[in-house]
Design a protein around this motif. Structure first.
Motif, PDB file in Angstrom:
ATOM      1  N   ILE A 179       0.840  -1.201   0.000  1.00  0.00           N
ATOM      2  CA  ILE A 179       0.000   0.000   0.000  1.00  0.00           C
ATOM      3  C   ILE A 179       0.874   1.251   0.000  1.00  0.00           C
ATOM      4  CG2 ILE A 179      -1.618   1.353   1.386  1.00  0.00           C
ATOM      5  CD1 ILE A 179      -2.841  -1.327   2.295  1.00  0.00           C
ATOM      6  N   LEU A 180       1.902   1.247   0.837  1.00  0.00           N
ATOM      7  CA  LEU A 180       2.796   2.405   0.923  1.00  0.00           C
ATOM      8  C   LEU A 180       3.453   2.682  -0.422  1.00  0.00           C
ATOM      9  CD1 LEU A 180       4.433   4.557   2.487  1.00  0.00           C
ATOM     10  CD2 LEU A 180       6.056   2.733   3.073  1.00  0.00           C
ATOM     11  N   PHE A 181       4.013   1.648  -1.042  1.00  0.00           N
ATOM     12  CA  PHE A 181       4.727   1.844  -2.302  1.00  0.00           C
ATOM     13  C   PHE A 181       3.781   2.204  -3.446  1.00  0.00           C
ATOM     14  CE2 PHE A 181       8.052  -1.085  -0.385  1.00  0.00           C
ATOM     15  CZ  PHE A 181       8.955  -0.055  -0.149  1.00  0.00           C
ATOM     16  N   ILE A 182       2.577   1.631  -3.439  1.00  0.00           N
ATOM     17  CA  ILE A 182       1.609   1.949  -4.501  1.00  0.00           C
ATOM     18  C   ILE A 182       1.147   3.396  -4.383  1.00  0.00           C
ATOM     19  CG2 ILE A 182      -0.715   1.444  -5.363  1.00  0.00           C
ATOM     20  CD1 ILE A 182      -0.149  -1.520  -4.569  1.00  0.00           C
ATOM     21  N   VAL A 183       0.883   3.845  -3.159  1.00  0.00           N
ATOM     22  CA  VAL A 183       0.502   5.248  -2.945  1.00  0.00           C
ATOM     23  C   VAL A 183       1.628   6.172  -3.396  1.00  0.00           C
ATOM     24  CG1 VAL A 183       0.011   6.990  -1.187  1.00  0.00           C
ATOM     25  CG2 VAL A 183      -1.147   4.779  -1.100  1.00  0.00           C
ATOM     26  N   LEU A 184       2.873   5.817  -3.056  1.00  0.00           N
ATOM     27  CA  LEU A 184       4.016   6.613  -3.503  1.00  0.00           C
ATOM     28  C   LEU A 184       4.113   6.627  -5.026  1.00  0.00           C
ATOM     29  CD1 LEU A 184       6.775   5.622  -0.903  1.00  0.00           C
ATOM     30  CD2 LEU A 184       5.597   7.821  -1.114  1.00  0.00           C
ATOM     31  N   PHE A 185       3.804   5.489  -5.654  1.00  0.00           N
ATOM     32  CA  PHE A 185       3.828   5.433  -7.112  1.00  0.00           C
ATOM     33  C   PHE A 185       2.793   6.398  -7.692  1.00  0.00           C
ATOM     34  CE2 PHE A 185       2.766   3.991 -11.314  1.00  0.00           C
ATOM     35  CZ  PHE A 185       3.962   3.527 -11.841  1.00  0.00           C
ATOM     36  N   PHE A 186       1.599   6.375  -7.151  1.00  0.00           N
ATOM     37  CA  PHE A 186       0.556   7.291  -7.635  1.00  0.00           C
ATOM     38  C   PHE A 186       0.968   8.755  -7.458  1.00  0.00           C
ATOM     39  CE2 PHE A 186      -2.683   3.782  -7.204  1.00  0.00           C
ATOM     40  CZ  PHE A 186      -3.106   3.820  -8.520  1.00  0.00           C
ATOM     41  N   LEU A 187       1.641   9.050  -6.356  1.00  0.00           N
ATOM     42  CA  LEU A 187       1.985  10.435  -6.057  1.00  0.00           C
ATOM     43  C   LEU A 187       3.239  10.920  -6.782  1.00  0.00           C
ATOM     44  CD1 LEU A 187       1.342  10.492  -2.186  1.00  0.00           C
ATOM     45  CD2 LEU A 187      -0.134  11.394  -3.992  1.00  0.00           C
ATOM     46  N   LEU A 188       4.202  10.018  -6.989  1.00  0.00           N
ATOM     47  CA  LEU A 188       5.522  10.452  -7.443  1.00  0.00           C
ATOM     48  C   LEU A 188       5.902  10.020  -8.850  1.00  0.00           C
ATOM     49  CD1 LEU A 188       7.566   9.687  -4.178  1.00  0.00           C
ATOM     50  CD2 LEU A 188       6.501  11.842  -4.851  1.00  0.00           C
ATOM     51  N   SER A 189       5.198   9.055  -9.421  1.00  0.00           N
ATOM     52  CA  SER A 189       5.629   8.527 -10.716  1.00  0.00           C
ATOM     53  C   SER A 189       5.487   9.545 -11.846  1.00  0.00           C
ATOM     54  CB  SER A 189       4.834   7.265 -11.070  1.00  0.00           C
ATOM     55  OG  SER A 189       3.474   7.582 -11.332  1.00  0.00           O
ATOM     56  N   GLY A 190       4.512  10.427 -11.725  1.00  0.00           N
ATOM     57  CA  GLY A 190       4.296  11.415 -12.767  1.00  0.00           C
ATOM     58  C   GLY A 190       3.537  10.904 -13.977  1.00  0.00           C
ATOM     59  N   ILE A 191       3.226   9.603 -14.009  1.00  0.00           N
ATOM     60  CA  ILE A 191       2.499   9.055 -15.159  1.00  0.00           C
ATOM     61  C   ILE A 191       1.172   8.407 -14.760  1.00  0.00           C
ATOM     62  CG2 ILE A 191       4.590   8.696 -16.530  1.00  0.00           C
ATOM     63  CD1 ILE A 191       4.456   5.735 -15.797  1.00  0.00           C
ATOM     64  N   ALA A 192       0.959   8.222 -13.467  1.00  0.00           N
ATOM     65  CA  ALA A 192      -0.277   7.573 -13.002  1.00  0.00           C
ATOM     66  C   ALA A 192      -1.416   8.581 -12.903  1.00  0.00           C
ATOM     67  CB  ALA A 192      -0.052   6.910 -11.646  1.00  0.00           C
ATOM     68  N   LYS A 193      -2.600   8.144 -13.297  1.00  0.00           N
ATOM     69  CA  LYS A 193      -3.801   8.969 -13.175  1.00  0.00           C
ATOM     70  C   LYS A 193      -4.572   8.501 -11.944  1.00  0.00           C
ATOM     71  CE  LYS A 193      -4.093   9.367 -18.211  1.00  0.00           C
ATOM     72  NZ  LYS A 193      -4.849   8.950 -19.417  1.00  0.00           N
ATOM     73  N   VAL A 194      -4.855   9.426 -11.064  1.00  0.00           N
ATOM     74  CA  VAL A 194      -5.489   9.080  -9.796  1.00  0.00           C
ATOM     75  C   VAL A 194      -6.975   9.418  -9.852  1.00  0.00           C
ATOM     76  CG1 VAL A 194      -5.476   9.403  -7.301  1.00  0.00           C
ATOM     77  CG2 VAL A 194      -3.330   9.551  -8.601  1.00  0.00           C
ATOM     78  N   GLN A 195      -7.791   8.389  -9.681  1.00  0.00           N
ATOM     79  CA  GLN A 195      -9.242   8.543  -9.560  1.00  0.00           C
ATOM     80  C   GLN A 195      -9.681   7.894  -8.251  1.00  0.00           C
ATOM     81  OE1 GLN A 195     -10.987  10.158 -11.815  1.00  0.00           O
ATOM     82  NE2 GLN A 195      -9.529  10.287 -13.508  1.00  0.00           N
TER      83      GLN A 195
END
Length: 241
Positions: free
Chosen positions: A116-132
């Motif tokens: 969960i921690l790493f996935i949330v970081l991916f959503f916040l920091l990757s720059g390519i993920a779209k968050v809905q």
């Protein structure tokens, strides 16, 4: 909480001594760095050199990389469980205040929390993920995959060497997002038994603004993941009895 703190300290000691475990822990951060820095650079280079627009497949790249994230903490937890099983440490925990149930809860909870921690970081920091809002469905299902992977290694591998080999077979789970992204809809039913199919389906439905489809995919995926988790817990308990 003190009994769990001791387990966590022991885990950190093992991880620092074992490069494989260290790679499993730090690997998700490397994935985030790849998505943030290298993926845009590679996309630009491919487009300039081959006139192929790789950025068209950004959504596929996101769910493909997200699928790998829980594999790593799940593998780490599974290898730790194999070591403890082979050294009969689990039997020792069974007669302590922690008890076998407490040990198992910790071992399954830790990789889920890390995922969960790493996935949330991916959503916040990757720059390519779209968050809905519906992206949370994918997060929950991916977090459930980490303990399933840990139990797969701990239940069916005879030793750590077999566990490492089995962890490579887990790479086949990338088939889930591939099916969702590239297989036509009528044939996607063939991928419904692949656990990673459902979080990929949830994410794609979320970014296409299809909340009902995301919810139905989450519901079916949740049933599959709970079934797998329950079955593997029983298999592991039988293995250590």
């Amino acid at each position: 909480m003190a009994k769990y703190r001791m387990l966590l300290i022991n885990d950190l000691r093992h991880i620092l001594k074992d490069p494989m475990l260290m790679a499993s822990l730090l690997g998700p951060m490397a994935i985030i760095a790849f998505a943030r820095v290298l993926f845009p650079m590679i996309s630009e280079w491919v487009e300039q050199r081959y006139t192929f627009t790789l950025s068209t497949y950004t959504d596929f790249a996101v769910i493909f990389l997200l699928t790998i994230v829980p594999l790593l903490p799940g593998t780490m937890a599974g290898l730790l469980m194999l070591d403890e099983r082979d050294e009969n440490i689990i039997a020792y925990y069974a007669i302590t205040p922690l008890a076998r149930k407490g040990y198992l809860c910790y071992r399954l909870f830790l990789p889920s929390v890390l995922s969960i921690l790493f996935i949330v970081l991916f959503f916040l920091l990757s720059g390519i993920a779209k968050v809905q809002v519906e992206s949370g469905y994918a997060l929950i299902l991916l977090a459930l995959e980490a303990p399933c992977i840990a139990l797969l290694l701990a239940s069916f591998a005879a030793n750590k060497v077999e566990g490492l080999a089995l962890s490579k077979v887990n790479g086949l789970l990338i088939a889930g997002p591939i099916i969702v992204a590239f297989v036509p809809e009528p044939w996607q039913v063939l991928g419904m038994w692949v656990p990673t199919f459902w979080p990929a389906k949830c994410y794609m439905a979320a970014i296409l603004n299809e909340p009902f489809s995301a919810l139905s995919s989450f519901s079916m995926g949740l049933v599959l993941h709970i079934f797998l988790l329950t079955w593997m817990i029983r298999s592991f308990v039988k293995r250590i009895d």
